[in-house]
Enzyme design. Structure first.
Site, PDB file in Angstrom:
ATOM      1  N   CYS A  71       0.852  -1.186   0.000  1.00  0.00           N
ATOM      2  CA  CYS A  71       0.000   0.000   0.000  1.00  0.00           C
ATOM      3  C   CYS A  71       0.884   1.230   0.000  1.00  0.00           C
ATOM      4  O   CYS A  71       1.869   1.295   0.748  1.00  0.00           O
ATOM      5  CB  CYS A  71      -0.912  -0.011   1.229  1.00  0.00           C
ATOM      6  SG  CYS A  71      -2.041   1.402   1.318  1.00  0.00           S
ATOM      7  N   HIS A 103      -9.251  -3.559  -2.694  1.00  0.00           N
ATOM      8  CA  HIS A 103      -8.357  -2.794  -1.820  1.00  0.00           C
ATOM      9  C   HIS A 103      -8.760  -1.323  -1.798  1.00  0.00           C
ATOM     10  O   HIS A 103      -8.843  -0.706  -0.718  1.00  0.00           O
ATOM     11  CB  HIS A 103      -6.919  -2.955  -2.326  1.00  0.00           C
ATOM     12  CG  HIS A 103      -5.876  -2.258  -1.510  1.00  0.00           C
ATOM     13  ND1 HIS A 103      -4.906  -2.937  -0.787  1.00  0.00           N
ATOM     14  CD2 HIS A 103      -5.615  -0.944  -1.312  1.00  0.00           C
ATOM     15  CE1 HIS A 103      -4.109  -2.059  -0.184  1.00  0.00           C
ATOM     16  NE2 HIS A 103      -4.524  -0.836  -0.489  1.00  0.00           N
ATOM     17  N   GLU A 104      -9.024  -0.762  -2.973  1.00  0.00           N
ATOM     18  CA  GLU A 104      -9.384   0.658  -3.047  1.00  0.00           C
ATOM     19  C   GLU A 104     -10.766   0.921  -2.458  1.00  0.00           C
ATOM     20  O   GLU A 104     -10.984   1.943  -1.795  1.00  0.00           O
ATOM     21  CB  GLU A 104      -9.322   1.155  -4.496  1.00  0.00           C
ATOM     22  CG  GLU A 104      -7.955   1.040  -5.152  1.00  0.00           C
ATOM     23  CD  GLU A 104      -6.842   1.663  -4.343  1.00  0.00           C
ATOM     24  OE1 GLU A 104      -7.073   2.692  -3.675  1.00  0.00           O
ATOM     25  OE2 GLU A 104      -5.727   1.119  -4.361  1.00  0.00           O
ATOM     26  N   HIS A 116     -10.362   1.304   1.141  1.00  0.00           N
ATOM     27  CA  HIS A 116      -9.835   2.635   1.481  1.00  0.00           C
ATOM     28  C   HIS A 116     -10.961   3.668   1.557  1.00  0.00           C
ATOM     29  O   HIS A 116     -10.969   4.517   2.459  1.00  0.00           O
ATOM     30  CB  HIS A 116      -8.840   3.103   0.415  1.00  0.00           C
ATOM     31  CG  HIS A 116      -7.417   2.797   0.715  1.00  0.00           C
ATOM     32  ND1 HIS A 116      -6.781   3.203   1.875  1.00  0.00           N
ATOM     33  CD2 HIS A 116      -6.480   2.125  -0.004  1.00  0.00           C
ATOM     34  CE1 HIS A 116      -5.517   2.803   1.852  1.00  0.00           C
ATOM     35  NE2 HIS A 116      -5.313   2.147   0.723  1.00  0.00           N
TER      36      HIS A 116
END
Length: 202
Positions: free
Chosen positions: A107, A149-150, A153
């Site tokens: 990351c 993953h995004e 976030h």
């Protein structure tokens, strides 16, 4: 314009992004700057929180990764992921498909830290583009992992939250160091980012 990247320890990384109601010049400029920042840092994804903006906005580009293939359908049609990049996803929602598999992730907000993370093998994302169009992206392989993953976030979830507890414990001293640096106001300059794109730095 290349932006600095927020480092682990900054509270904005734990902040859920606000829905974008109007795609205006500011949002288009922000997306362009995020793409430039991501490319400079050799990342394959970047969320707005990582550059200090709590918004439902992320950019993705897996076109330079050759050893971790991706598959993609755009509005139910097969497309070459490399040609479709970079992606700008606004207000995304995702559906997870298939069984999970382990894969290495890094990351951009966690320099020099990577670990195996379990993610669904495929995902369907519904989002808006910079033109305000609604799109459906069915992703497999690396692209699926990056989208997940995004999306995390954008909701204040970090990849360390999905690590095996033993791995996270082993990284505790490095994580504390990042937190302390962040409290002192340190941000990451993308041109100095040493992470490798093949490690899925997001």
């Amino acid at each position: 314009m290349i932006l600095s990247i927020v480092q682990y320890g900054d509270p904005i990384l734990r902040t859920k992004g606000k829905r974008i109601e109007k795609i205006d010049g500011h949002i288009r400029e922000l997306a362009a700057n995020m793409i430039e920042t991501m490319h400079t840092a050799h990342g394959v994804g970047l969320a707005a929180q990582q550059i200090g903006e709590a918004l439902q906005l992320t950019v993705i580009d897996v076109s330079q990764v050759e050893d971790r293939p991706s598959t993609m359908k755009l509005n139910a049609k097969d497309v070459d992921p490399a040609i479709a990049m970079p992606l700008v996803l606004i207000n995304p929602e995702i559906e997870l498909r298939g069984r999970t598999e382990m894969g290495v992730e890094g990351c951009l907000s966690f320099p020099e830290i990577s670990a195996d993370i379990a993610r669904s093998k495929s995902a369907i994302a519904h989002a808006q583009t910079l033109q305000g169009d609604n799109v459906e992206i069915e992703a497999g392989g690396l692209l699926s992992r990056v989208i997940q993953h995004e999306f995390d976030h954008l909701h204040g979830i970090l990849f360390i939250d999905r690590m095996n507890s033993a791995v996270k414990a082993a990284l505790s001293s490095r994580l504390k160091r990042l937190q302390n640096e962040s409290r002192r106001g340190k941000r990451i300059r993308p041109e100095e980012e040493q992470s490798l794109v093949t490690e899925t730095t997001l």
